[in-house]
Design an enzyme around this catalytic site. Structure first.
Site, PDB file in Angstrom:
ATOM      1  N   ASP A 117       0.789  -1.245   0.000  1.00 45.15           N
ATOM      2  CA  ASP A 117       0.000   0.000   0.000  1.00 45.15           C
ATOM      3  C   ASP A 117       0.819   1.291   0.000  1.00 45.15           C
ATOM      4  O   ASP A 117       0.450   2.262   0.686  1.00 45.15           O
ATOM      5  CB  ASP A 117      -0.954   0.014   1.204  1.00 45.15           C
ATOM      6  CG  ASP A 117      -1.949  -1.129   1.188  1.00 45.15           C
ATOM      7  OD1 ASP A 117      -1.960  -1.896   0.211  1.00 45.15           O
ATOM      8  OD2 ASP A 117      -2.704  -1.265   2.166  1.00 45.15           O
ATOM      9  N   GLU A 156      -4.572  -0.803  -1.426  1.00 51.05           N
ATOM     10  CA  GLU A 156      -5.860  -0.875  -0.738  1.00 51.05           C
ATOM     11  C   GLU A 156      -6.840  -0.044  -1.544  1.00 51.05           C
ATOM     12  O   GLU A 156      -6.701   1.180  -1.630  1.00 51.05           O
ATOM     13  CB  GLU A 156      -5.730  -0.330   0.686  1.00 51.05           C
ATOM     14  CG  GLU A 156      -7.039  -0.420   1.471  1.00 51.05           C
ATOM     15  CD  GLU A 156      -6.888   0.003   2.932  1.00 51.05           C
ATOM     16  OE1 GLU A 156      -5.760   0.213   3.396  1.00 51.05           O
ATOM     17  OE2 GLU A 156      -7.934   0.114   3.600  1.00 51.05           O
ATOM     18  N   LYS A 215      -6.579  -4.898  -2.995  1.00 48.20           N
ATOM     19  CA  LYS A 215      -7.162  -5.584  -1.833  1.00 48.20           C
ATOM     20  C   LYS A 215      -8.199  -4.687  -1.158  1.00 48.20           C
ATOM     21  O   LYS A 215      -7.929  -3.515  -0.892  1.00 48.20           O
ATOM     22  CB  LYS A 215      -6.055  -5.973  -0.850  1.00 48.20           C
ATOM     23  CG  LYS A 215      -5.261  -4.823  -0.260  1.00 48.20           C
ATOM     24  CD  LYS A 215      -4.137  -5.388   0.599  1.00 48.20           C
ATOM     25  CE  LYS A 215      -3.441  -4.362   1.454  1.00 48.20           C
ATOM     26  NZ  LYS A 215      -4.252  -3.501   2.301  1.00 48.20           N
ATOM     27  N   LYS A 267      -7.657  -5.083   4.979  1.00 54.65           N
ATOM     28  CA  LYS A 267      -6.366  -4.660   5.514  1.00 54.65           C
ATOM     29  C   LYS A 267      -5.289  -5.680   5.148  1.00 54.65           C
ATOM     30  O   LYS A 267      -4.191  -5.323   4.762  1.00 54.65           O
ATOM     31  CB  LYS A 267      -6.480  -4.461   7.028  1.00 54.65           C
ATOM     32  CG  LYS A 267      -7.461  -3.337   7.367  1.00 54.65           C
ATOM     33  CD  LYS A 267      -7.784  -3.273   8.838  1.00 54.65           C
ATOM     34  CE  LYS A 267      -8.825  -2.183   9.111  1.00 54.65           C
ATOM     35  NZ  LYS A 267     -10.164  -2.529   8.554  1.00 54.65           N
ATOM     36  N   VAL A 274       3.216   0.378   4.164  1.00 59.04           N
ATOM     37  CA  VAL A 274       2.471   1.102   5.201  1.00 59.04           C
ATOM     38  C   VAL A 274       1.048   0.560   5.330  1.00 59.04           C
ATOM     39  O   VAL A 274       0.529  -0.021   4.394  1.00 59.04           O
ATOM     40  CB  VAL A 274       2.417   2.608   4.859  1.00 59.04           C
ATOM     41  CG1 VAL A 274       3.804   3.198   4.817  1.00 59.04           C
ATOM     42  CG2 VAL A 274       1.694   2.891   3.543  1.00 59.04           C
ATOM     43  N   THR A 275       0.456   0.818   6.504  1.00 62.67           N
ATOM     44  CA  THR A 275       1.094   1.256   7.732  1.00 62.67           C
ATOM     45  C   THR A 275       1.457   0.018   8.547  1.00 62.67           C
ATOM     46  O   THR A 275       0.788  -1.007   8.451  1.00 62.67           O
ATOM     47  CB  THR A 275       0.195   2.183   8.577  1.00 62.67           C
ATOM     48  OG1 THR A 275      -0.997   1.490   8.936  1.00 62.67           O
ATOM     49  CG2 THR A 275      -0.173   3.428   7.812  1.00 62.67           C
ATOM     50  N   CYS A 298      -2.140  -2.474   7.789  1.00 61.69           N
ATOM     51  CA  CYS A 298      -2.143  -3.412   6.666  1.00 61.69           C
ATOM     52  C   CYS A 298      -0.897  -4.298   6.624  1.00 61.69           C
ATOM     53  O   CYS A 298      -0.966  -5.443   6.162  1.00 61.69           O
ATOM     54  CB  CYS A 298      -2.331  -2.648   5.361  1.00 61.69           C
ATOM     55  SG  CYS A 298      -3.981  -1.922   5.263  1.00 61.69           S
ATOM     56  N   GLN A 311       7.639 -13.666  21.665  1.00 70.76           N
ATOM     57  CA  GLN A 311       7.341 -15.082  21.887  1.00 70.76           C
ATOM     58  C   GLN A 311       7.993 -15.977  20.827  1.00 70.76           C
ATOM     59  O   GLN A 311       7.355 -16.852  20.243  1.00 70.76           O
ATOM     60  CB  GLN A 311       5.824 -15.316  21.914  1.00 70.76           C
ATOM     61  CG  GLN A 311       5.115 -14.498  22.997  1.00 70.76           C
ATOM     62  CD  GLN A 311       3.624 -14.711  22.980  1.00 70.76           C
ATOM     63  OE1 GLN A 311       3.140 -15.774  23.323  1.00 70.76           O
ATOM     64  NE2 GLN A 311       2.893 -13.679  22.569  1.00 70.76           N
TER      65      GLN A 311
HETATM   66  C1  C5J Z   1      -3.066   0.677   5.538  1.00 73.94           C
HETATM   67  C2  C5J Z   1      -4.776   1.958   6.645  1.00 73.94           C
HETATM   68  N1  C5J Z   1      -2.580   0.445   4.328  1.00 73.94           N
HETATM   69  N2  C5J Z   1      -3.977   2.304   7.656  1.00 73.94           N
HETATM   70  N3  C5J Z   1      -4.296   1.277   5.586  1.00 73.94           N
HETATM   71  O1  C5J Z   1      -2.443   0.419   6.535  1.00 73.94           O
HETATM   72  O2  C5J Z   1      -5.938   2.287   6.669  1.00 73.94           O
END
Ligand code: C5J
Length: 221
Positions: free
Chosen positions: A24, A72, A129, A132, A157-158, A162, A202
């Site tokens: 993204d 996205e 997509k 997320k 990102v972020t 995602c 973990q």
């Molecule tokens: C992504 C969002 N790509 N933060 N989207 O992380 O809405």
């Protein structure tokens, strides 16, 4: 197989089975004047990773290894954007609304495009997509299976939304994932740090994390 120094322990990278997934890196998330910035977020940290993501891309391309990009985005009629998603966030600017770079996160809108510096090359797969995670309601599983990919280097990102969701989806599907820590970013520094901790805690419950130089060194090795 080269060993990448990583958290929580070395990652044994296998060039025959590894791919890069860039999540993204779209204008609406990264550029000043886009959706993310309109919501009051400081996009400077996201812009700052562009050269590092580019180095990762160039390293994979030079090694002849597969690269996948995600965006996205949604259909123009929003039939793939349920209220559980659309109604979150700032009511003044929602997915599908007219934004500074066209309709927000709608396929084909300028803001939904990947930033020019990281534009996919001809032949590279771009996964659109609606969720997320990059596996939900996409063909990514099938695309990776065709290439017999079992390891994913993840950037973009972020970090806590995602990127982390994609790594969790991938881990549940049997992929070993390593996050490029300096090729991912969040609007919220504490969330990025927490996401890396959650991924690697973990014994690597979701996956591994290492800086780009270490990952590229593993490709060279
Ligand atoms: C992504 C969002 N790509 N933060 N989207 O992380 O809405």
């Amino acid at each position: 197989m080269a060993r990448i120094p990583a958290q929580p322990f070395d990652f044994a990278i296998d060039p025959a089975q590894v791919a890069l997934v860039v999540i993204d890196m779209q204008r609406d998330f990264v550029e000043p004047g886009g959706f993310g910035a309109s919501l009051g977020n400081d996009v400077a940290p996201l812009q700052a990773i562009i050269p590092t993501v580019r180095r990762l891309l160039d390293g994979f391309r030079a090694a002849g290894l597969p690269v996948y990009h995600t965006r996205e985005c949604h259909r123009a009629d929003l039939s793939d954007c349920p209220p559980s998603k659309r109604l979150r966030g700032d009511p003044a600017l929602r997915i599908g609304d007219d934004g500074p770079m066209g309709r927000i996160l709608i396929a084909g809108a300028p803001g939904a495009e990947i930033v020019p510096e990281l534009a996919p090359l001809p032949g590279e797969v771009v996964i659109d997509k609606p969720g997320k995670g990059a596996f939900y309601a996409t063909g990514l599983s099938e695309v990776l299976a065709t290439r017999k990919i079992r390891q994913l280097v993840v950037a973009g990102v972020t970090t806590e939304v995602c990127v982390q969701t994609t790594m969790r989806e991938a881990n549940d599907r049997g992929f070993d994932c390593i996050l490029a820590t300096d090729a991912t970013e969040s609007y919220f520094p504490a969330f990025k740090a927490a996401a890396i901790d959650m991924i690697t805690a973990q014994g690597g419950i979701v996956g591994w994390a290492a800086p780009t130089d270490a990952i590229l060194g593993g490709l060279d090795g």
